[in-house]
Design a protein around this motif. Sequence first.
Motif, PDB file in Angstrom:
ATOM      1  N   TRP A   1      40.987  71.348  48.959  1.00 42.23           N
ATOM      2  CA  TRP A   1      41.207  72.593  49.709  1.00 42.23           C
ATOM      3  C   TRP A   1      39.858  73.162  50.154  1.00 42.23           C
TER       4      TRP A   1
ATOM      5  N   GLU B   1      47.024  74.001  53.210  1.00 42.17           N
ATOM      6  CA  GLU B   1      47.955  74.910  52.558  1.00 42.17           C
ATOM      7  C   GLU B   1      48.566  74.189  51.366  1.00 42.17           C
ATOM      8  N   ASN B   2      48.947  74.978  50.364  1.00 41.28           N
ATOM      9  CA  ASN B   2      49.529  74.417  49.149  1.00 41.28           C
ATOM     10  C   ASN B   2      50.550  75.412  48.621  1.00 41.28           C
ATOM     11  N   TYR B   3      51.764  74.953  48.393  1.00 39.41           N
ATOM     12  CA  TYR B   3      52.842  75.838  47.957  1.00 39.41           C
ATOM     13  C   TYR B   3      53.606  75.221  46.796  1.00 39.41           C
ATOM     14  N   ALA B   4      54.172  76.086  45.969  1.00 34.23           N
ATOM     15  CA  ALA B   4      55.170  75.657  44.998  1.00 34.23           C
ATOM     16  C   ALA B   4      56.513  75.725  45.705  1.00 34.23           C
ATOM     17  N   ARG B   5      57.359  74.760  45.462  1.00 33.26           N
ATOM     18  CA  ARG B   5      58.688  74.790  46.069  1.00 33.26           C
ATOM     19  C   ARG B   5      59.542  75.843  45.389  1.00 33.26           C
ATOM     20  N   SER B   6      60.368  76.509  46.156  1.00 32.31           N
ATOM     21  CA  SER B   6      61.258  77.512  45.563  1.00 32.31           C
ATOM     22  C   SER B   6      62.659  76.962  45.342  1.00 32.31           C
TER      23      SER B   6
ATOM     24  N   VAL C   1      55.743  70.576  44.734  1.00 29.74           N
ATOM     25  CA  VAL C   1      54.787  71.239  45.608  1.00 29.74           C
ATOM     26  C   VAL C   1      54.947  70.741  47.039  1.00 29.74           C
TER      27      VAL C   1
END
Length: 108
Positions: free
Chosen positions: A33, A40-45, A50
């Motif tokens: 990063w 971009e980096n996200y946790a899945r909901s 990820v």
Amino acid sequence: MKVITFDRFKPGVTLETIQPFLPEEVANVWRLWKAGIVRENYARSDETGVVIVWEVESVEEAKRYIDDFPLSKKGFLEWTYVPVMAPLPLEALMDPSVDVAEPYDRTK
């Protein structure tokens, strides 16, 4: 090129399975990063996992980075790769009478 990737645990893998490897995994993503490779980096909901948005030359390059992740090396994850690009020049599809002039954001 942007590549969107997301992972899923392979059958039998749990959060407890990966817990010991998370510090190294997160540090690896953080380095990428800071280098501008991971955008971009996200946790899945919707489930455990990820989503990572990459700025790379190809899907193959994104795969090389992911193959180097500790959890990938351990064989814990399955990854999906989605290369994306800017949409068609949308203005070219619009009627010339459609207003696309500045200010673009007119909600303020």
